[in-house]
Design a protein around this motif. Structure first.
Motif, PDB file in Angstrom:
ATOM      1  N   VAL A  17      34.271  -0.778  42.340  1.00 13.49           N
ATOM      2  CA  VAL A  17      33.694  -2.300  42.536  1.00 13.49           C
ATOM      3  C   VAL A  17      32.142  -1.798  41.155  1.00 13.49           C
ATOM      4  N   TYR A  18      31.417  -0.954  42.423  1.00  8.12           N
ATOM      5  CA  TYR A  18      30.106  -0.696  41.672  1.00  8.12           C
ATOM      6  C   TYR A  18      29.898  -0.244  40.213  1.00  8.12           C
ATOM      7  N   ASP A  19      30.735   0.363  40.334  1.00  7.70           N
ATOM      8  CA  ASP A  19      31.020   1.417  38.945  1.00  7.70           C
ATOM      9  C   ASP A  19      31.170   0.044  37.909  1.00  7.70           C
ATOM     10  N   MET A  20      32.001  -1.066  38.186  1.00  3.57           N
ATOM     11  CA  MET A  20      32.136  -2.342  36.973  1.00  3.57           C
ATOM     12  C   MET A  20      31.461  -2.943  36.709  1.00  3.57           C
ATOM     13  N   GLY A  21      30.256  -2.694  37.476  1.00  4.88           N
ATOM     14  CA  GLY A  21      29.086  -3.457  37.385  1.00  4.88           C
ATOM     15  C   GLY A  21      29.061  -4.942  38.314  1.00  4.88           C
ATOM     16  N   TYR A  22      29.787  -5.289  39.337  1.00  2.00           N
ATOM     17  CA  TYR A  22      30.060  -6.921  39.623  1.00  2.00           C
ATOM     18  C   TYR A  22      28.741  -7.310  39.400  1.00  2.00           C
TER      19      TYR A  22
ATOM     20  N   LEU B  96      30.914  -7.149  49.696  1.00  2.00           N
ATOM     21  CA  LEU B  96      29.727  -6.915  48.730  1.00  2.00           C
ATOM     22  C   LEU B  96      29.753  -8.928  47.931  1.00  2.00           C
ATOM     23  N   LEU B  97      30.321  -9.590  48.669  1.00  2.00           N
ATOM     24  CA  LEU B  97      30.297 -11.235  47.928  1.00  2.00           C
ATOM     25  C   LEU B  97      29.528 -11.348  48.580  1.00  2.00           C
ATOM     26  N   PRO B  98      28.042 -12.233  48.022  1.00  2.00           N
ATOM     27  CA  PRO B  98      28.193 -12.984  47.758  1.00  2.00           C
ATOM     28  C   PRO B  98      28.044 -13.588  49.406  1.00  2.00           C
TER      29      PRO B  98
END
Length: 138
Positions: free
Chosen positions: A90-95, A116-118
């Motif tokens: 998820v980090y790699d895809m630039g969420y 990682l959800l705001p």
């Protein structure tokens, strides 16, 4: 989860999508929870169509994210994190580029990356009822 929308049949799903849109307000990140086959993709597709998306809305299971545009030119990012095995993906895809943009984010299988959800993410639960109807709670 204060709001509940009942989807009586597939023929009434666009009506339910319009009701959902009427409650969206300023929120732009929606995490959709529900069992496999509950209707997450189908409901997101109907919501996108009601927002005026002209592209064909499909599940982003293999692409992870599909991008669309509403009739008003607002970007819509439709995520499917079902196949994510590690949070690093998820980090790699630039969420962050998606989540902190001006676009709408519709996320299927958010359990895979929930941390990682705001904070202002709206959690949406779709449940298949015994009679075949669906209930959408948010």
């Amino acid at each position: 989860m204060n709001t509940e929308i009942k989807i009586e049949s597939l023929e009434r799903i666009r009506e339910a999508a319009r009701e959902f849109i009427s409650h969206m307000g300023d929120h732009h990140i929606y995490a959709f929870y529900g069992h496999m086959g509950a209707g997450k993709t189908t409901f997101i597709k109907a919501t996108c169509e009601e927002l005026g998306v002209k592209e064909v809305v499909t599940s982003p299971t293999f692409a992870i994210v599909n991008e669309y545009t509403t009739a008003e030119g607002v970007p819509v990012y439709h995520f499917d994190f079902y196949r994510i095995k590690k949070l690093e993906e998820v980090y790699d895809m630039g969420y962050e580029d998606y989540f902190y943009s001006d676009g709408l984010c519709f996320i299927e299988w958010p359990e895979m990356m929930e941390e990682l959800l705001p904070e202002d993410c709206t959690k949406v639960q779709i449940t298949e009822n015994a009679d075949g109807t669906r209930t959408v709670r948010f």
